[in-house]
Write a protein that holds these residues in place. Structure first.
Motif, PDB file in Angstrom:
ATOM      1  N   MET A   1       0.851  -1.175   0.000  1.00  0.00           N
ATOM      2  CA  MET A   1       0.000   0.000   0.000  1.00  0.00           C
ATOM      3  C   MET A   1       0.895   1.235   0.000  1.00  0.00           C
ATOM      4  SD  MET A   1      -2.864   1.134   2.887  1.00  0.00           S
ATOM      5  CE  MET A   1      -2.860  -0.489   3.532  1.00  0.00           C
ATOM      6  N   ASN A   2       0.654   2.133  -0.915  1.00  0.00           N
ATOM      7  CA  ASN A   2       1.405   3.375  -0.994  1.00  0.00           C
ATOM      8  C   ASN A   2       0.656   4.472  -0.251  1.00  0.00           C
ATOM      9  OD1 ASN A   2       3.407   2.272  -2.618  1.00  0.00           O
ATOM     10  ND2 ASN A   2       2.239   2.661  -4.478  1.00  0.00           N
ATOM     11  N   ALA A   3       1.430   5.320   0.404  1.00  0.00           N
ATOM     12  CA  ALA A   3       0.818   6.447   1.112  1.00  0.00           C
ATOM     13  C   ALA A   3       0.101   7.337   0.111  1.00  0.00           C
ATOM     14  CB  ALA A   3       1.882   7.232   1.867  1.00  0.00           C
ATOM     15  N   ARG A   4      -1.082   7.794   0.490  1.00  0.00           N
ATOM     16  CA  ARG A   4      -1.864   8.665  -0.391  1.00  0.00           C
ATOM     17  C   ARG A   4      -1.425  10.112  -0.253  1.00  0.00           C
ATOM     18  NH1 ARG A   4      -7.681   6.221   1.285  1.00  0.00           N
ATOM     19  NH2 ARG A   4      -7.720   4.467  -0.164  1.00  0.00           N
ATOM     20  N   LEU A   5      -1.298  10.559   0.964  1.00  0.00           N
ATOM     21  CA  LEU A   5      -0.902  11.933   1.192  1.00  0.00           C
ATOM     22  C   LEU A   5      -0.291  12.055   2.569  1.00  0.00           C
ATOM     23  CD1 LEU A   5      -3.488  14.224   2.622  1.00  0.00           C
ATOM     24  CD2 LEU A   5      -4.409  12.180   1.565  1.00  0.00           C
ATOM     25  N   ASN A   6       0.387  13.162   2.783  1.00  0.00           N
ATOM     26  CA  ASN A   6       1.032  13.438   4.059  1.00  0.00           C
ATOM     27  C   ASN A   6       0.354  14.674   4.644  1.00  0.00           C
ATOM     28  OD1 ASN A   6       2.700  14.398   6.119  1.00  0.00           O
ATOM     29  ND2 ASN A   6       4.536  13.571   5.152  1.00  0.00           N
ATOM     30  N   HIS A   7      -0.470  14.462   5.653  1.00  0.00           N
ATOM     31  CA  HIS A   7      -1.190  15.583   6.269  1.00  0.00           C
ATOM     32  C   HIS A   7      -0.239  16.617   6.885  1.00  0.00           C
ATOM     33  CE1 HIS A   7      -5.114  13.738   5.731  1.00  0.00           C
ATOM     34  NE2 HIS A   7      -4.657  12.620   6.249  1.00  0.00           N
ATOM     35  N   PHE A   8       0.951  16.166   7.292  1.00  0.00           N
ATOM     36  CA  PHE A   8       1.929  17.106   7.850  1.00  0.00           C
ATOM     37  C   PHE A   8       2.399  18.099   6.785  1.00  0.00           C
ATOM     38  CE2 PHE A   8       2.169  13.632  10.899  1.00  0.00           C
ATOM     39  CZ  PHE A   8       2.168  14.327  12.111  1.00  0.00           C
ATOM     40  N   GLU A   9       2.327  17.693   5.515  1.00  0.00           N
ATOM     41  CA  GLU A   9       2.687  18.594   4.417  1.00  0.00           C
ATOM     42  C   GLU A   9       1.489  19.398   3.926  1.00  0.00           C
ATOM     43  OE1 GLU A   9       4.411  16.076   1.418  1.00  0.00           O
ATOM     44  OE2 GLU A   9       6.187  15.646   2.643  1.00  0.00           O
ATOM     45  N   THR A  10       0.315  18.782   3.877  1.00  0.00           N
ATOM     46  CA  THR A  10      -0.843  19.464   3.300  1.00  0.00           C
ATOM     47  C   THR A  10      -1.511  20.439   4.264  1.00  0.00           C
ATOM     48  OG1 THR A  10      -2.294  17.612   3.905  1.00  0.00           O
ATOM     49  CG2 THR A  10      -1.334  17.589   1.683  1.00  0.00           C
ATOM     50  N   VAL A  11      -1.529  20.102   5.555  1.00  0.00           N
ATOM     51  CA  VAL A  11      -2.138  20.995   6.569  1.00  0.00           C
ATOM     52  C   VAL A  11      -1.235  21.051   7.807  1.00  0.00           C
ATOM     53  CG1 VAL A  11      -4.554  20.840   5.816  1.00  0.00           C
ATOM     54  CG2 VAL A  11      -3.637  19.081   7.322  1.00  0.00           C
ATOM     55  N   PRO A  12      -0.040  21.596   7.634  1.00  0.00           N
ATOM     56  CA  PRO A  12       0.928  21.572   8.738  1.00  0.00           C
ATOM     57  C   PRO A  12       0.438  22.283  10.005  1.00  0.00           C
ATOM     58  CG  PRO A  12       1.671  23.043   6.986  1.00  0.00           C
ATOM     59  CD  PRO A  12       0.492  22.299   6.460  1.00  0.00           C
ATOM     60  N   GLY A  13      -0.305  23.346   9.853  1.00  0.00           N
ATOM     61  CA  GLY A  13      -0.797  24.065  11.029  1.00  0.00           C
ATOM     62  C   GLY A  13      -1.763  23.218  11.851  1.00  0.00           C
ATOM     63  N   MET A  15      -1.986  19.940  11.801  1.00  0.00           N
ATOM     64  CA  MET A  15      -1.275  18.788  12.346  1.00  0.00           C
ATOM     65  C   MET A  15      -0.430  19.184  13.553  1.00  0.00           C
ATOM     66  SD  MET A  15      -2.427  16.209  10.812  1.00  0.00           S
ATOM     67  CE  MET A  15      -1.298  14.913  11.280  1.00  0.00           C
ATOM     68  N   LYS A  16       0.142  20.383  13.528  1.00  0.00           N
ATOM     69  CA  LYS A  16       0.901  20.847  14.691  1.00  0.00           C
ATOM     70  C   LYS A  16      -0.029  21.006  15.891  1.00  0.00           C
ATOM     71  CE  LYS A  16       3.803  24.515  16.584  1.00  0.00           C
ATOM     72  NZ  LYS A  16       3.262  24.246  17.915  1.00  0.00           N
ATOM     73  N   GLU A  17      -1.210  21.584  15.660  1.00  0.00           N
ATOM     74  CA  GLU A  17      -2.178  21.755  16.753  1.00  0.00           C
ATOM     75  C   GLU A  17      -2.616  20.398  17.301  1.00  0.00           C
ATOM     76  OE1 GLU A  17      -3.099  24.579  18.238  1.00  0.00           O
ATOM     77  OE2 GLU A  17      -1.872  25.794  16.886  1.00  0.00           O
ATOM     78  N   LEU A  18      -2.867  19.439  16.411  1.00  0.00           N
ATOM     79  CA  LEU A  18      -3.262  18.104  16.843  1.00  0.00           C
ATOM     80  C   LEU A  18      -2.131  17.435  17.615  1.00  0.00           C
ATOM     81  CD1 LEU A  18      -5.251  15.754  16.952  1.00  0.00           C
ATOM     82  CD2 LEU A  18      -4.445  15.079  14.672  1.00  0.00           C
ATOM     83  N   PHE A  19      -0.923  17.570  17.121  1.00  0.00           N
ATOM     84  CA  PHE A  19       0.235  16.998  17.800  1.00  0.00           C
ATOM     85  C   PHE A  19       0.389  17.630  19.188  1.00  0.00           C
ATOM     86  CE2 PHE A  19       4.773  16.564  18.717  1.00  0.00           C
ATOM     87  CZ  PHE A  19       4.928  15.199  18.558  1.00  0.00           C
ATOM     88  N   ASP A  20       0.255  18.966  19.275  1.00  0.00           N
ATOM     89  CA  ASP A  20       0.365  19.656  20.568  1.00  0.00           C
ATOM     90  C   ASP A  20      -0.718  19.196  21.533  1.00  0.00           C
ATOM     91  OD1 ASP A  20       2.569  21.028  19.598  1.00  0.00           O
ATOM     92  OD2 ASP A  20       1.487  22.914  19.276  1.00  0.00           O
ATOM     93  N   LEU A  21      -1.940  19.012  21.041  1.00  0.00           N
ATOM     94  CA  LEU A  21      -3.030  18.519  21.882  1.00  0.00           C
ATOM     95  C   LEU A  21      -2.734  17.088  22.346  1.00  0.00           C
ATOM     96  CD1 LEU A  21      -5.788  18.983  23.179  1.00  0.00           C
ATOM     97  CD2 LEU A  21      -6.832  18.272  21.012  1.00  0.00           C
ATOM     98  N   SER A  22      -2.163  16.292  21.482  1.00  0.00           N
ATOM     99  CA  SER A  22      -1.799  14.922  21.853  1.00  0.00           C
ATOM    100  C   SER A  22      -0.731  14.914  22.943  1.00  0.00           C
ATOM    101  CB  SER A  22      -1.306  14.151  20.628  1.00  0.00           C
ATOM    102  OG  SER A  22      -2.348  14.012  19.692  1.00  0.00           O
ATOM    103  N   ILE A  23       0.236  15.816  22.846  1.00  0.00           N
ATOM    104  CA  ILE A  23       1.283  15.937  23.876  1.00  0.00           C
ATOM    105  C   ILE A  23       0.649  16.358  25.195  1.00  0.00           C
ATOM    106  CG2 ILE A  23       3.335  17.237  24.600  1.00  0.00           C
ATOM    107  CD1 ILE A  23       3.902  15.132  22.441  1.00  0.00           C
TER     108      ILE A  23
END
Length: 160
Positions: A1-13, A15-23
């Motif tokens: 299976m090939n990756a379809r897209l990288n959300h860290f590249e398409t919506v970095p802001g 993804m950063k907020e989600l990552f910060d909330l996860s931390i």
């Protein structure tokens, strides 16, 4: 299976907020063993191989016994989990497979026996977050093991 897209590249802001909330959720009062079991169970239910791979490796690194991770799908019948862990797993299943009537009073009463109100809120956030991560990674078709080096997961000794 090939990756379809990288959300860290398409919506970095976002993804950063989600990552910060996860931390922030990771730093909550919920025991890390319970949080890891919740992440494993939700990822199993959702069929997110990428997240399941990560959380099993994190569990191994943190010292979780492999037999307990093998028993997560059968937690109701296993003697390897505490009543508190079982309550968290029951809430995980109820919120991950949210039925027509939501979380039953019986499930809530069981959770309430083992967790304070603030812990129930923190646990709910943890369950919600892993469900969101599962959905993001399922759509992206992220490659299993592709984040191992970045997250230090090769220490688990589960190389593919």
């Amino acid at each position: 299976m090939n990756a379809r897209l990288n959300h860290f590249e398409t919506v970095p802001g976002l993804m950063k907020e989600l990552f910060d909330l996860s931390i922030a959720s990771y730093k909550s009062s919920i025991d890390h063993t319970i949080k890891n079991l919740v992440e494993i169970r939700a990822s199993q239910i959702n069929g997110c191989a990428f997240c399941l791979d990560i959380h099993v490796k994190q569990g191994k690194i943190a010292g979780e016994k492999e037999i307990r991770m093998f028993h997560v799908p059968i937690w109701r019948d296993s003697h390897l989990f505490t009543a508190k862990e079982k309550a968290a797993l029951e809430l995980t299943e109820a919120l991950t497979q949210l039925g027509k009537h939501g979380v039953t009073d019986e499930v809530y009463a069981t959770v309430k026996e083992h967790f304070s109100d603030s812990e129930i809120s923190e646990l709910t956030f943890a369950i919600g977050l892993i469900n969101l991560w599962n959905r993001i990674q399922i759509l992206a078709q992220a490659e299993i093991g592709s984040r191992d080096a970045a997250q230090g997961l090769e220490k688990a000794g589960y190389s593919l």
